[in-house]
Motif scaffolding. Structure first.
Motif, PDB file in Angstrom:
ATOM      1  N   ASN A   1      13.730 -10.685  79.203  1.00 42.84           N
ATOM      2  CA  ASN A   1      13.491  -9.000  79.996  1.00 42.84           C
ATOM      3  C   ASN A   1      13.456  -8.695  81.429  1.00 42.84           C
ATOM      4  O   ASN A   1      13.193  -9.658  82.311  1.00 42.84           O
ATOM      5  CB  ASN A   1      12.062  -8.484  80.205  1.00 42.84           C
ATOM      6  CG  ASN A   1      11.759  -8.496  78.571  1.00 42.84           C
ATOM      7  OD1 ASN A   1      11.607  -8.023  78.163  1.00 42.84           O
ATOM      8  ND2 ASN A   1      11.329  -9.875  77.994  1.00 42.84           N
TER       9      ASN A   1
ATOM     10  N   MET B   1       4.024  -3.154  80.356  1.00 42.26           N
ATOM     11  CA  MET B   1       5.736  -3.672  80.190  1.00 42.26           C
ATOM     12  C   MET B   1       6.487  -2.374  81.180  1.00 42.26           C
ATOM     13  O   MET B   1       7.145  -2.978  82.326  1.00 42.26           O
ATOM     14  CB  MET B   1       6.872  -3.521  79.149  1.00 42.26           C
ATOM     15  CG  MET B   1       7.723  -3.515  79.407  1.00 42.26           C
ATOM     16  SD  MET B   1       8.765  -5.331  79.702  1.00 42.26           S
ATOM     17  CE  MET B   1       8.252  -6.903  78.336  1.00 42.26           C
TER      18      MET B   1
ATOM     19  N   LEU C   1       5.209  -2.794  84.353  1.00 43.46           N
ATOM     20  CA  LEU C   1       5.457  -4.287  85.557  1.00 43.46           C
ATOM     21  C   LEU C   1       6.694  -3.587  85.417  1.00 43.46           C
ATOM     22  O   LEU C   1       7.174  -3.942  87.119  1.00 43.46           O
ATOM     23  CB  LEU C   1       5.547  -5.205  84.829  1.00 43.46           C
ATOM     24  CG  LEU C   1       4.346  -5.771  84.526  1.00 43.46           C
ATOM     25  CD1 LEU C   1       4.590  -6.703  83.706  1.00 43.46           C
ATOM     26  CD2 LEU C   1       4.189  -6.462  85.807  1.00 43.46           C
ATOM     27  N   VAL C   2       7.555  -2.842  84.843  1.00 41.84           N
ATOM     28  CA  VAL C   2       9.466  -2.243  85.564  1.00 41.84           C
ATOM     29  C   VAL C   2       9.186  -1.305  86.730  1.00 41.84           C
ATOM     30  O   VAL C   2      10.164  -1.521  87.349  1.00 41.84           O
ATOM     31  CB  VAL C   2       9.775  -1.560  84.451  1.00 41.84           C
ATOM     32  CG1 VAL C   2      11.074  -1.091  84.710  1.00 41.84           C
ATOM     33  CG2 VAL C   2      10.525  -2.770  83.174  1.00 41.84           C
TER      34      VAL C   2
ATOM     35  N   ASP D   1       7.136  -1.738  88.975  1.00 42.95           N
ATOM     36  CA  ASP D   1       6.380  -2.396  90.378  1.00 42.95           C
ATOM     37  C   ASP D   1       7.705  -2.361  90.302  1.00 42.95           C
ATOM     38  O   ASP D   1       7.672  -2.874  91.425  1.00 42.95           O
ATOM     39  CB  ASP D   1       5.769  -3.146  89.328  1.00 42.95           C
ATOM     40  CG  ASP D   1       3.893  -2.689  89.061  1.00 42.95           C
ATOM     41  OD1 ASP D   1       3.610  -1.893  89.305  1.00 42.95           O
ATOM     42  OD2 ASP D   1       3.140  -3.310  88.495  1.00 42.95           O
ATOM     43  N   VAL D   2       8.441  -3.408  89.581  1.00 45.60           N
ATOM     44  CA  VAL D   2       9.731  -3.823  90.814  1.00 45.60           C
ATOM     45  C   VAL D   2      10.382  -3.070  91.100  1.00 45.60           C
ATOM     46  O   VAL D   2      11.215  -3.009  92.402  1.00 45.60           O
ATOM     47  CB  VAL D   2      11.158  -4.571  89.625  1.00 45.60           C
ATOM     48  CG1 VAL D   2      11.133  -5.183  90.104  1.00 45.60           C
ATOM     49  CG2 VAL D   2       9.716  -6.043  88.918  1.00 45.60           C
TER      50      VAL D   2
ATOM     51  N   GLY E   1       3.302 -12.130  85.254  1.00 48.00           N
ATOM     52  CA  GLY E   1       4.297 -10.794  85.017  1.00 48.00           C
ATOM     53  C   GLY E   1       5.417 -11.252  85.924  1.00 48.00           C
ATOM     54  O   GLY E   1       6.486 -11.185  84.515  1.00 48.00           O
ATOM     55  N   VAL E   2       5.803 -10.890  86.626  1.00 42.29           N
ATOM     56  CA  VAL E   2       7.348 -10.969  87.227  1.00 42.29           C
ATOM     57  C   VAL E   2       8.055 -11.917  88.300  1.00 42.29           C
ATOM     58  O   VAL E   2       7.309 -12.225  88.768  1.00 42.29           O
ATOM     59  CB  VAL E   2       7.330  -9.490  88.117  1.00 42.29           C
ATOM     60  CG1 VAL E   2       9.238  -9.798  88.619  1.00 42.29           C
ATOM     61  CG2 VAL E   2       7.692  -8.574  87.284  1.00 42.29           C
TER      62      VAL E   2
ATOM     63  N   GLU F   1      13.104 -11.583  86.235  1.00 38.65           N
ATOM     64  CA  GLU F   1      12.607 -11.073  85.142  1.00 38.65           C
ATOM     65  C   GLU F   1      10.737 -10.899  84.300  1.00 38.65           C
ATOM     66  O   GLU F   1      10.414 -10.811  85.872  1.00 38.65           O
ATOM     67  CB  GLU F   1      12.827 -12.581  84.015  1.00 38.65           C
ATOM     68  CG  GLU F   1      11.905 -13.580  84.063  1.00 38.65           C
ATOM     69  CD  GLU F   1      12.868 -15.014  83.684  1.00 38.65           C
ATOM     70  OE1 GLU F   1      12.917 -14.528  82.417  1.00 38.65           O
ATOM     71  OE2 GLU F   1      12.823 -15.829  83.993  1.00 38.65           O
ATOM     72  N   ILE F   2      11.143 -10.177  83.862  1.00 35.28           N
ATOM     73  CA  ILE F   2       8.899  -9.984  83.023  1.00 35.28           C
ATOM     74  C   ILE F   2       8.986 -11.427  82.560  1.00 35.28           C
ATOM     75  O   ILE F   2      10.023 -11.225  81.739  1.00 35.28           O
ATOM     76  CB  ILE F   2       9.198  -8.491  82.414  1.00 35.28           C
ATOM     77  CG1 ILE F   2       9.556  -7.582  83.386  1.00 35.28           C
ATOM     78  CG2 ILE F   2       7.765  -8.671  82.116  1.00 35.28           C
ATOM     79  CD1 ILE F   2       9.182  -6.112  82.967  1.00 35.28           C
ATOM     80  N   GLU F   3       7.824 -11.716  82.614  1.00 34.17           N
ATOM     81  CA  GLU F   3       7.707 -13.137  81.758  1.00 34.17           C
ATOM     82  C   GLU F   3       6.981 -12.326  79.924  1.00 34.17           C
ATOM     83  O   GLU F   3       6.660 -12.174  80.194  1.00 34.17           O
ATOM     84  CB  GLU F   3       6.671 -14.366  82.453  1.00 34.17           C
ATOM     85  CG  GLU F   3       6.634 -15.294  83.505  1.00 34.17           C
ATOM     86  CD  GLU F   3       7.595 -15.439  83.509  1.00 34.17           C
ATOM     87  OE1 GLU F   3       8.848 -15.937  82.608  1.00 34.17           O
ATOM     88  OE2 GLU F   3       7.506 -16.098  84.670  1.00 34.17           O
ATOM     89  N   SER F   4       8.240 -13.135  79.311  1.00 34.54           N
ATOM     90  CA  SER F   4       8.281 -12.828  78.237  1.00 34.54           C
ATOM     91  C   SER F   4       6.477 -13.521  77.048  1.00 34.54           C
ATOM     92  O   SER F   4       6.346 -12.359  76.516  1.00 34.54           O
ATOM     93  CB  SER F   4       8.951 -13.125  77.292  1.00 34.54           C
ATOM     94  OG  SER F   4      10.199 -12.614  77.910  1.00 34.54           O
TER      95      SER F   4
END
Length: 324
Positions: free
Chosen positions: A93, A130, A133-134, A136-137, A23-24, A66-69
């Motif tokens: 990302n 996606m 996840l953004v 979430d951060v 994820g992140v 980063e978000i794992e791509s």
């Protein structure tokens, strides 16, 4: 294809073992003070991403994570040395942060929008994951507001100043966004009859943020209707977005870099424009005098005109040196 799938599985297992979670990935742990996030992906004319990246570099934001791509994208490159997989290259990302005075800023910039199909702009399960996840951060870091940015395809001439269409995800933000200079609510645009839609992740994030209790505002720089379908940046729209973000965030931004991009872009567009047939240029010149046609009125360019104009411009772009 099977061999590459095996490589991807082995790569993912190795990364999971090294990094401990999917994820992140954070490069550092921070405690931020009431931060605001600015998030963006590429889109029409790259209007939003140009503006946000210039803002990020201007304030000197540092990498945060980063978000794992590999759950979202196919690898761009596979690096193998002496028969062994060394690494894979994916679209990045990344998150960045910067403290300016008593204010913390968080940036997220994605190099590509994830899709479940062959479309250019994000949709489907991957896009929704996606966006979450953004956010979430954003929530983990304590953000209560998120800005995102994109393009507004408008019946304007390329010599005109781009306005910024704004869309908040809460009614109590309307007065604030209306106070920004050179902006118009998307729902107030005459030809839209009080409605509108925003394609891709820059719009999806707005809706997901609302569901998760975050304030969000999308700012979209105008691009001429006859340029939006071509693979060229439109920094004039980016400049308009940058000016609005500068005001909204209370940051003074030097405009030398974006002005240089605008000047270069205008020269390139004029070079193509001057080579259009005279009757096409005459029709497009009508846009210099348009505010926005009301739905009950005939616009200066019909749908048939638009199709013919786009075909002529497409021919010229295909003739440009270095273009396929």
């Amino acid at each position: 294809m099977v061999g590459l799938c095996v490589i991807l599985i082995e790569y993912r297992q190795r990364i999971e073992k090294e990094r401990g979670m999917m994820g992140v990935r954070f490069y550092k742990e921070l405690k931020l003070d009431n931060p605001v996030m600015v998030a963006c992906w590429p889109g029409i004319g790259n209007i939003g991403v140009i503006a946000v990246d210039i803002l990020r570099r201007t304030v000197g934001a540092e990498e945060l994570g980063e978000i794992e791509s590999f759950d979202f994208f196919y690898p761009r490159k596979v690096f193998i040395r002496d028969g062994e997989l060394q690494d894979l290259e994916f679209p990045s990302n990344k998150f960045y942060y910067k403290r300016i005075g008593k204010k913390d800023l968080v940036f997220f910039i994605g190099e590509e929008q994830p899709t479940d199909g062959a479309k250019v702009y994000a949709e489907g399960t991957k896009a929704y994951r996606m966006a979450n996840l953004v956010l979430d951060v954003a929530l983990k870091l304590g953000c209560r507001r998120v800005y995102t940015s994109g393009a507004a395809v408008a019946p304007i001439h390329h010599t005109a100043r781009s306005r910024v269409w704004v869309v908040p995800n809460r009614e109590d933000l309307i007065d604030e966004v209306r106070s920004y200079e050179n902006t118009i609510l998307m729902s107030d645009v005459e030809s839209r009859d009080g409605q509108g839609n925003i394609t891709g992740l820059n719009g999806l994030l707005l809706g997901v943020a609302k569901k998760r209790g975050l304030e969000a505002i999308c700012v979209m720089g105008e691009i001429p209707i006859y340029l939006h379908g071509f693979p060229i940046p439109y920094p004039k729209g980016s400049k308009a977005v940058l000016e609005v973000l500068s005001t909204a965030l209370g940051i003074e931004i030097m405009m030398e870099e974006i002005n240089s991009l605008v000047n270069q872009s205008e020269r390139e567009i004029e070079g193509v424009y001057e080579r259009l047939p005279s009757e096409i240029r005459e029709q497009l010149d009508n846009l210099k005098h348009v505010t926005y046609a009301k739905p009950s009125e005939s616009g200066p360019i019909t749908e048939d005109d638009k199709k013919r104009i786009l075909q002529e411009i497409d021919k010229l772009f295909k003739k440009e040196p270095g273009r396929d």
